[in-house]
Design a protein around this motif. Sequence first.
Motif, PDB file in Angstrom:
ATOM      1  N   GLY A  83       0.812  -1.210   0.000  1.00 52.80           N
ATOM      2  CA  GLY A  83       0.000   0.000   0.000  1.00 52.80           C
ATOM      3  C   GLY A  83       0.844   1.257   0.000  1.00 52.80           C
ATOM      4  N   ALA A  84       1.880   1.295   0.830  1.00 50.45           N
ATOM      5  CA  ALA A  84       2.756   2.467   0.869  1.00 50.45           C
ATOM      6  C   ALA A  84       3.453   2.674  -0.476  1.00 50.45           C
ATOM      7  CB  ALA A  84       3.789   2.306   1.979  1.00 50.45           C
ATOM      8  N   ALA A  85       3.897   1.574  -1.098  1.00 53.56           N
ATOM      9  CA  ALA A  85       4.573   1.683  -2.386  1.00 53.56           C
ATOM     10  C   ALA A  85       3.649   2.244  -3.454  1.00 53.56           C
ATOM     11  CB  ALA A  85       5.107   0.311  -2.810  1.00 53.56           C
ATOM     12  N   LEU A  86       2.418   1.762  -3.521  1.00 52.90           N
ATOM     13  CA  LEU A  86       1.477   2.247  -4.526  1.00 52.90           C
ATOM     14  C   LEU A  86       1.080   3.695  -4.269  1.00 52.90           C
ATOM     15  CD1 LEU A  86      -0.815  -0.912  -4.891  1.00 52.90           C
ATOM     16  CD2 LEU A  86       0.991  -0.131  -6.436  1.00 52.90           C
ATOM     17  N   GLY A  87       0.958   4.069  -2.999  1.00 54.87           N
ATOM     18  CA  GLY A  87       0.642   5.461  -2.689  1.00 54.87           C
ATOM     19  C   GLY A  87       1.751   6.407  -3.113  1.00 54.87           C
ATOM     20  N   LEU A  88       2.993   6.055  -2.814  1.00 61.26           N
ATOM     21  CA  LEU A  88       4.124   6.892  -3.222  1.00 61.26           C
ATOM     22  C   LEU A  88       4.233   6.957  -4.746  1.00 61.26           C
ATOM     23  CD1 LEU A  88       6.829   5.702  -0.657  1.00 61.26           C
ATOM     24  CD2 LEU A  88       5.727   7.948  -0.731  1.00 61.26           C
ATOM     25  N   ALA A 263       7.881  -3.965  -7.628  1.00 60.67           N
ATOM     26  CA  ALA A 263       7.889  -4.829  -6.448  1.00 60.67           C
ATOM     27  C   ALA A 263       6.486  -5.082  -5.921  1.00 60.67           C
ATOM     28  CB  ALA A 263       8.759  -4.200  -5.360  1.00 60.67           C
ATOM     29  N   ALA A 264       5.664  -4.025  -5.855  1.00 66.99           N
ATOM     30  CA  ALA A 264       4.303  -4.195  -5.340  1.00 66.99           C
ATOM     31  C   ALA A 264       3.480  -5.105  -6.246  1.00 66.99           C
ATOM     32  CB  ALA A 264       3.630  -2.835  -5.206  1.00 66.99           C
ATOM     33  N   THR A 265       3.613  -4.942  -7.556  1.00 68.23           N
ATOM     34  CA  THR A 265       2.860  -5.775  -8.494  1.00 68.23           C
ATOM     35  C   THR A 265       3.320  -7.219  -8.424  1.00 68.23           C
ATOM     36  OG1 THR A 265       2.580  -3.865  -9.955  1.00 68.23           O
ATOM     37  CG2 THR A 265       2.171  -6.038 -10.901  1.00 68.23           C
ATOM     38  N   ALA A 266       4.612  -7.431  -8.264  1.00 66.80           N
ATOM     39  CA  ALA A 266       5.112  -8.799  -8.135  1.00 66.80           C
ATOM     40  C   ALA A 266       4.524  -9.488  -6.917  1.00 66.80           C
ATOM     41  CB  ALA A 266       6.638  -8.777  -8.044  1.00 66.80           C
ATOM     42  N   ALA A 267       4.375  -8.762  -5.829  1.00 67.10           N
ATOM     43  CA  ALA A 267       3.918  -9.366  -4.580  1.00 67.10           C
ATOM     44  C   ALA A 267       2.417  -9.609  -4.546  1.00 67.10           C
ATOM     45  CB  ALA A 267       4.327  -8.485  -3.404  1.00 67.10           C
ATOM     46  N   LEU A 271      -2.977  -4.147  -8.451  1.00 64.30           N
ATOM     47  CA  LEU A 271      -4.046  -3.536  -7.659  1.00 64.30           C
ATOM     48  C   LEU A 271      -4.347  -2.144  -8.210  1.00 64.30           C
ATOM     49  CD1 LEU A 271      -2.808  -4.544  -4.102  1.00 64.30           C
ATOM     50  CD2 LEU A 271      -4.605  -5.631  -5.443  1.00 64.30           C
ATOM     51  N   VAL A 272      -5.607  -1.911  -8.559  1.00 62.50           N
ATOM     52  CA  VAL A 272      -5.994  -0.643  -9.161  1.00 62.50           C
ATOM     53  C   VAL A 272      -6.522   0.316  -8.102  1.00 62.50           C
ATOM     54  CG1 VAL A 272      -6.520  -1.706 -11.379  1.00 62.50           C
ATOM     55  CG2 VAL A 272      -8.306  -1.543  -9.649  1.00 62.50           C
ATOM     56  N   PHE A 273      -6.521   1.595  -8.452  1.00 62.75           N
ATOM     57  CA  PHE A 273      -7.126   2.686  -7.696  1.00 62.75           C
ATOM     58  C   PHE A 273      -6.347   3.111  -6.449  1.00 62.75           C
ATOM     59  CE2 PHE A 273     -11.049   0.935  -9.756  1.00 62.75           C
ATOM     60  CZ  PHE A 273     -11.261   2.013 -10.596  1.00 62.75           C
ATOM     61  N   ILE A 274      -5.482   2.236  -5.900  1.00 63.16           N
ATOM     62  CA  ILE A 274      -4.735   2.640  -4.705  1.00 63.16           C
ATOM     63  C   ILE A 274      -3.844   3.835  -5.038  1.00 63.16           C
ATOM     64  CG2 ILE A 274      -3.000   1.937  -3.012  1.00 63.16           C
ATOM     65  CD1 ILE A 274      -5.551   0.554  -2.492  1.00 63.16           C
ATOM     66  N   GLY A 275      -3.094   3.737  -6.123  1.00 64.06           N
ATOM     67  CA  GLY A 275      -2.198   4.818  -6.503  1.00 64.06           C
ATOM     68  C   GLY A 275      -2.883   6.011  -7.094  1.00 64.06           C
ATOM     69  N   LEU A 276      -4.183   5.928  -7.329  1.00 63.91           N
ATOM     70  CA  LEU A 276      -4.939   7.056  -7.872  1.00 63.91           C
ATOM     71  C   LEU A 276      -5.728   7.780  -6.789  1.00 63.91           C
ATOM     72  CD1 LEU A 276      -6.260   8.722 -10.158  1.00 63.91           C
ATOM     73  CD2 LEU A 276      -7.916   6.865 -10.404  1.00 63.91           C
ATOM     74  N   ALA A 277      -6.519   7.013  -6.031  1.00 66.85           N
ATOM     75  CA  ALA A 277      -7.454   7.629  -5.099  1.00 66.85           C
ATOM     76  C   ALA A 277      -6.776   8.207  -3.866  1.00 66.85           C
ATOM     77  CB  ALA A 277      -8.517   6.607  -4.689  1.00 66.85           C
ATOM     78  N   SER A 297       0.427  10.011   1.820  1.00 67.37           N
ATOM     79  CA  SER A 297      -0.014   8.946   0.920  1.00 67.37           C
ATOM     80  C   SER A 297       0.588   7.601   1.317  1.00 67.37           C
ATOM     81  CB  SER A 297       0.381   9.282  -0.519  1.00 67.37           C
ATOM     82  OG  SER A 297      -0.282  10.447  -0.962  1.00 67.37           O
ATOM     83  N   ALA A 298       1.843   7.617   1.782  1.00 68.35           N
ATOM     84  CA  ALA A 298       2.497   6.379   2.190  1.00 68.35           C
ATOM     85  C   ALA A 298       1.827   5.761   3.408  1.00 68.35           C
ATOM     86  CB  ALA A 298       3.974   6.637   2.483  1.00 68.35           C
ATOM     87  N   VAL A 299       1.186   6.566   4.243  1.00 70.57           N
ATOM     88  CA  VAL A 299       0.526   6.048   5.443  1.00 70.57           C
ATOM     89  C   VAL A 299      -0.946   5.726   5.176  1.00 70.57           C
ATOM     90  CG1 VAL A 299      -0.120   6.579   7.818  1.00 70.57           C
ATOM     91  CG2 VAL A 299       2.123   7.257   6.965  1.00 70.57           C
ATOM     92  N   LEU A 300      -1.629   6.580   4.399  1.00 76.74           N
ATOM     93  CA  LEU A 300      -3.053   6.374   4.172  1.00 76.74           C
ATOM     94  C   LEU A 300      -3.349   5.232   3.197  1.00 76.74           C
ATOM     95  CD1 LEU A 300      -4.322  10.074   3.932  1.00 76.74           C
ATOM     96  CD2 LEU A 300      -4.710   8.450   5.792  1.00 76.74           C
ATOM     97  N   SER A 301      -2.497   5.027   2.210  1.00 75.51           N
ATOM     98  CA  SER A 301      -2.760   3.978   1.219  1.00 75.51           C
ATOM     99  C   SER A 301      -2.810   2.583   1.845  1.00 75.51           C
ATOM    100  CB  SER A 301      -1.710   4.037   0.110  1.00 75.51           C
ATOM    101  OG  SER A 301      -1.792   5.252  -0.595  1.00 75.51           O
ATOM    102  N   PRO A 302      -1.893   2.223   2.769  1.00 76.02           N
ATOM    103  CA  PRO A 302      -2.034   0.905   3.426  1.00 76.02           C
ATOM    104  C   PRO A 302      -3.302   0.784   4.257  1.00 76.02           C
ATOM    105  CG  PRO A 302       0.175   1.780   3.747  1.00 76.02           C
ATOM    106  CD  PRO A 302      -0.648   2.880   3.156  1.00 76.02           C
ATOM    107  N   VAL A 303      -3.816   1.901   4.782  1.00 80.56           N
ATOM    108  CA  VAL A 303      -5.073   1.834   5.533  1.00 80.56           C
ATOM    109  C   VAL A 303      -6.192   1.333   4.624  1.00 80.56           C
ATOM    110  CG1 VAL A 303      -6.803   3.184   6.785  1.00 80.56           C
ATOM    111  CG2 VAL A 303      -4.374   3.649   7.134  1.00 80.56           C
ATOM    112  N   LEU A 304      -6.277   1.908   3.406  1.00 82.56           N
ATOM    113  CA  LEU A 304      -7.302   1.471   2.463  1.00 82.56           C
ATOM    114  C   LEU A 304      -7.083   0.021   2.040  1.00 82.56           C
ATOM    115  CD1 LEU A 304      -9.658   1.933   0.524  1.00 82.56           C
ATOM    116  CD2 LEU A 304      -8.033   2.887  -1.112  1.00 82.56           C
TER     117      LEU A 304
END
Length: 346
Positions: A83-88, A263-267, A271-277, A297-304
Amino acid sequence: MTAVRAEATERTPRHGYALRRAGGLLLAAAALAVMALLSLAVGAKSIGFGAVFDALAHHGGGPDDVVVRSLRLPRTLLGICVGAALGLAGVLMQGLTRNPLADPGLLGINSGAAAAIVAGIGFFGLGSPGQYVWFSLAGAAVTAVVVYLVGSGGRAGATPVRLVLAGTAVAAALTAFVQTMLLLSPQVFDQYRFWQLGSLAGRDLGVLGRLLPFLAAGAVLALALARPLNAIVLGDDAGRALGVHLGRTRALGALAITLLCGAATAAAGPLVFIGLAMPYIARALVGPDHRWLLPYSAVLSPVLLLAADVLGRIVAPPGELQVGLVVAFLGAPVFIGLVLRKRAAA
């Protein structure tokens, strides 16, 4: 004396601004801690918070300890990192393209990772998420280099529009390759379709250990680009006037996006919308300053992401929905609202 008072008056609002933003970041971190605890406790077998803490502190070998430590702890840690990776990556993509609706997939990185994994399954017989890691990273890296080389050709160099157009073209070609492989090989289709939906389940700490160096390097690079991004969003001319090397900043930004998304996609799959919303929501909370926007964004994205994962475990007992499906259901209305809002503003 007047100058001292003026300086103190000017410093006070800035100090208050920083305190409010720091307080908000602490609240976001607290929300992430609560969601991580729920991720450890909630599932097909509900475990009390006391038993969760006891399993983390003292591994007794009981059923609850095995569920918490062997199944849910790796899943939760992976969700936080992904989540943090996609947010950043979302913040970087939106800053580099000066488009608040941009998504990391615009550079074709997700398509490159998917194409490499399909090639690995079809030609080398890959069969587990742990084996996907290196192929996904290699595919993301090669795609990013190709997109940057194509987008930087000509006198204008690597402008945001040229990079997006190059990424769209490369992604279209890679998508055609993926679809061809899926049609030709039922075995590839069977394995790829589960990965494509996106999931945090079935990954152990070994997968996270292999990805962590890439995630950490991408995160450090992203945070280091906060000040140059603040200049770039003002426009190329303003960025040059402020002393920012546009080509270097965009190249480093593309490298950070590649590391984070690859890295995030490999794991966890695409996952869509995390890096957008989430970057958009963080921007509404703290404004356009990337020095705050990136950590928020790095903290809120893992929450979602963790909330979607927990929700997927409880909506269809005794089974569960994969987190990619839940994120899509949650993110689609948000994306539609953002588009309608932008259209109304225009």
